[in-house]
Enzyme design. Structure first.
Site, PDB file in Angstrom:
ATOM      1  N   ASP A  43      35.394   1.293  -3.841  1.00 21.82           N
ATOM      2  CA  ASP A  43      36.702   1.139  -2.932  1.00 21.82           C
ATOM      3  C   ASP A  43      37.324   2.504  -2.885  1.00 21.82           C
ATOM      4  O   ASP A  43      37.596   3.221  -4.052  1.00 21.82           O
ATOM      5  CB  ASP A  43      37.593   0.450  -4.052  1.00 21.82           C
ATOM      6  N   ASP A  47      42.687  -0.973  -3.002  1.00 18.19           N
ATOM      7  CA  ASP A  47      42.988  -2.580  -2.723  1.00 18.19           C
ATOM      8  C   ASP A  47      42.020  -3.335  -3.579  1.00 18.19           C
ATOM      9  O   ASP A  47      42.229  -4.444  -3.470  1.00 18.19           O
ATOM     10  CB  ASP A  47      42.997  -2.774  -1.337  1.00 18.19           C
ATOM     11  N   ASP A  51      34.713  -0.531   0.555  1.00 21.33           N
ATOM     12  CA  ASP A  51      35.053  -0.100   2.088  1.00 21.33           C
ATOM     13  C   ASP A  51      34.080   0.772   2.530  1.00 21.33           C
ATOM     14  O   ASP A  51      33.145   1.327   1.523  1.00 21.33           O
ATOM     15  CB  ASP A  51      36.534   0.132   2.191  1.00 21.33           C
ATOM     16  N   ASP A 221      20.865 -12.176  10.258  1.00 26.27           N
ATOM     17  CA  ASP A 221      21.190 -13.397   9.402  1.00 26.27           C
ATOM     18  C   ASP A 221      20.602 -14.477  10.130  1.00 26.27           C
ATOM     19  O   ASP A 221      20.768 -14.997  11.294  1.00 26.27           O
ATOM     20  CB  ASP A 221      22.770 -13.377   9.222  1.00 26.27           C
ATOM     21  N   GLU A 280      16.123 -12.513   8.070  1.00 26.46           N
ATOM     22  CA  GLU A 280      16.351 -13.339   6.904  1.00 26.46           C
ATOM     23  C   GLU A 280      15.842 -14.622   7.408  1.00 26.46           C
ATOM     24  O   GLU A 280      16.645 -15.420   8.162  1.00 26.46           O
ATOM     25  CB  GLU A 280      17.919 -13.370   6.603  1.00 26.46           C
TER      26      GLU A 280
END
Length: 539
Positions: A43, A47, A51, A221, A280
């Site tokens: 991070d 927050d 990211d 995915d 996947e």
């Protein structure tokens, strides 16, 4: 055996290794690819959520680890109903993770370090907040891009069929106007209708957008799910989630998905630099899975049978043999994986850190490509005591807590320090980290020759330097006779032993030991293998 000794033995060989394998032809065939679960990696803004800038700042860790590429989980605009796998805008970065300039800077920084970048694409479903679905809710005439159907029963009060959501409960949700829509996952993830031409056109455009930005490939995915059986037939019995990957299902592994992947392969091949597609895909057999990586389809497919294999030598050997045979039939590399963001970490599944370390060396010794899930190089266990109110997995809430184990493998990484957030960022963490993780941090393990991190670093250095490791073209894998509960295989110039017993075992030394997950005792003629250990040998 210390890692200092390993380094000295490899000094000359390693000097000839190509950093990042950036120019190797067919680079994916033996690549080690590191999975970054973006919100839990690092991070940068305090927050509590990882990211893209945080990932970019920590890329030197991956370069030092010795991987070839990084796979990023979704960072697109999303309501985050399922960790970003509910995409509302496929061409924009969610402000939670940064902006498009951060993605561009990350790709450039990775390439400068010799690392390739793979990103997720989610083609089976969109977010319910996607403009297409919002338009469909307002206007029945705009529903053809999804699976909207009338219900059954006298007044349409029953779902169109008996399909169940992978996350629990029915796979259908009814709208106030009476229509039902299909969602194989959460209700916030409506399934797309790939028979509609605008769907394929849109995803071709999305792929080109990210390829033009410079990414090196896509992890697809639910690559087995975009096409449903004609007529959407009933399955006829419950507990459908337990059948995924074991039996044919009318919503998974339909023949029509292969034409989509052929189209995408042509698109990928139209770009320079060997861009790849990774499936996947859950399929009932290794042979069915191999169909996704035929020469005109995708480049890799996750080997979930290996991931799900128990700590049993006979089962491991069977899975390895069947996997290699199936991929060889289509002239493709086998892809090995032990953990990811959807399963209990393998340290916990196998019951000990010793077994996790041994399994890692076994995986990295097998011919083909390997995936490393963030934190496994630290030996992280599953976090099993998360409070219910901290859990975010939709499966946990849809099944009254009977599922939802995915949160435990997604706890943010420890980087340094003795207390949370262990250097994850300047603020807290979106999921609580356990006390005691300071000893597992990157900083704590760096330089410790007995640590799991240094074991992974040494294994990846050896994998680059030794012939017979990784590359499928280096020669066949041959099983050799060994004591009960011990696996021993050889490849040209290399041998691997795995002792799955809880006790030591003696056998003739197959060569000179170069790396072991636990200290080995050898006089050059015989070796005493530690319990639950894996050892690499030069021959």
């Amino acid at each position: 055996m210390t890692h200092e000794l390993i380094a000295s033995r490899l000094a000359s060989a390693s000097s000839n290794a190509t950093s990042g394998n950036a120019t190797a032809s067919g680079w994916w065939r033996d690549a080690v690819i590191y999975q970054v679960y973006v919100r839990s990696f690092a991070d940068s803004d305090g927050d509590g959520v990882g990211d893209l800038r945080g990932v970019r700042e920590r890329l030197p860790h991956l370069a030092r680890l010795g991987v070839d590429a990084v796979w990023l989980t979704p960072f697109y605009v999303s309501p985050q109903a399922d960790g970003g796998y509910d995409v509302a805008d496929y061409r924009a970065v969610d402000p939670l993770f940064g902006d498009l300039s951060d993605a561009d800077a990350l790709v450039a920084a990775a390439h400068a370090l010799g690392l390739r970048v793979i990103v997720d694409v989610v083609p089976n479903h969109t977010s319910a907040e996607h403009p297409w679905f919002r338009a469909a809710l307002r206007d029945p005439a705009a529903r053809a891009r999804y699976h909207f159907h009338p219900g059954r029963g006298p007044s349409g009060e029953l779902p169109p069929n008996d399909w169940e959501s992978v996350f629990g409960g029915p796979a259908w949700t009814r709208l106030p106007d009476g229509d039902w829509y299909l969602h194989l996952f959460a209700p916030e993830q409506p399934d797309l209708n790939w028979e509609h031409p605008e769907v394929s056109e849109e995803f071709d455009s999305v792929l080109r957008f990210w390829l033009d930005l410079g990414i090196d490939g896509f992890r697809v995915d639910v690559a087995h799910g975009m096409v449903k059986a004609p007529g959407l037939p009933d399955i006829g019995h419950g507990a459908q989630a337990t059948l995924i990957g074991t039996e044919p299902l009318p919503f998974f592994d339909q023949e029509g998905v292969h034409e989509i992947h052929r189209s995408w392969r042509r698109l990928l091949d139209s770009y320079p630099g060997e861009r790849i597609g990774v499936a996947e895909a859950w399929a009932p057999t290794s042979e069915r899975l191999a169909l996704y990586i035929r020469p005109d389809e995708l480049h890799q497919a996750f080997n979930f049978r290996f991931l799900n294999c128990p700590w049993d030598p006979a089962a491991m050997r069977t899975v390895i043999d069947e996997s290699l045979a199936a991929t060889a039939s289509v002239d493709a590399p086998t892809t090995w994986v032990l953990s990811n963001h959807d399963v209990v970490r393998h340290r916990t599944r196998y019951g000990s850190l010793d077994r996790a370390r041994a399994a890692a060396l076994l995986m990295l010794a097998l011919p083909g490509s390997a995936y490393v899930y963030q934190g496994e190089e630290l030996g992280l266990p599953e976090v099993t005591d998360l409070p219910d109110d901290a859990r975010r997995d939709p499966a946990f809430h849809r099944t009254a807590g009977q599922d939802g184990l995915r949160d435990g493998c997604r706890v943010p990484l420890p980087w340094a320090g003795a207390e949370p957030p262990y250097g994850f960022g300047p603020g807290g963490t979106w999921l609580p980290q356990p006390a005691g993780w300071g000893d597992l941090s990157v900083a704590a393990q760096t330089g410790d020759p007995h640590s799991t991190l240094e074991l992974y670093r040494a294994a990846l250095e050896l994998r680059r330097a030794m012939p017979g490791l990784g590359a499928p073209e280096a020669g066949p894998l041959t099983w050799q006779s060994a004591p009960e509960d011990v696996l021993l295989f050889t490849r040209p110039g290399f041998a691997c032993t795995l002792n799955t017993r809880p006790t030591p075992v003696e056998l003739p030394a197959p060569g000179r030991p170069v790396l072991s997950s636990a200290p080995v005792e050898t006089d050059g003629r015989t070796v005493r293998l530690p319990p639950d250990s894996c050892t690499w040998w030069a021959m």
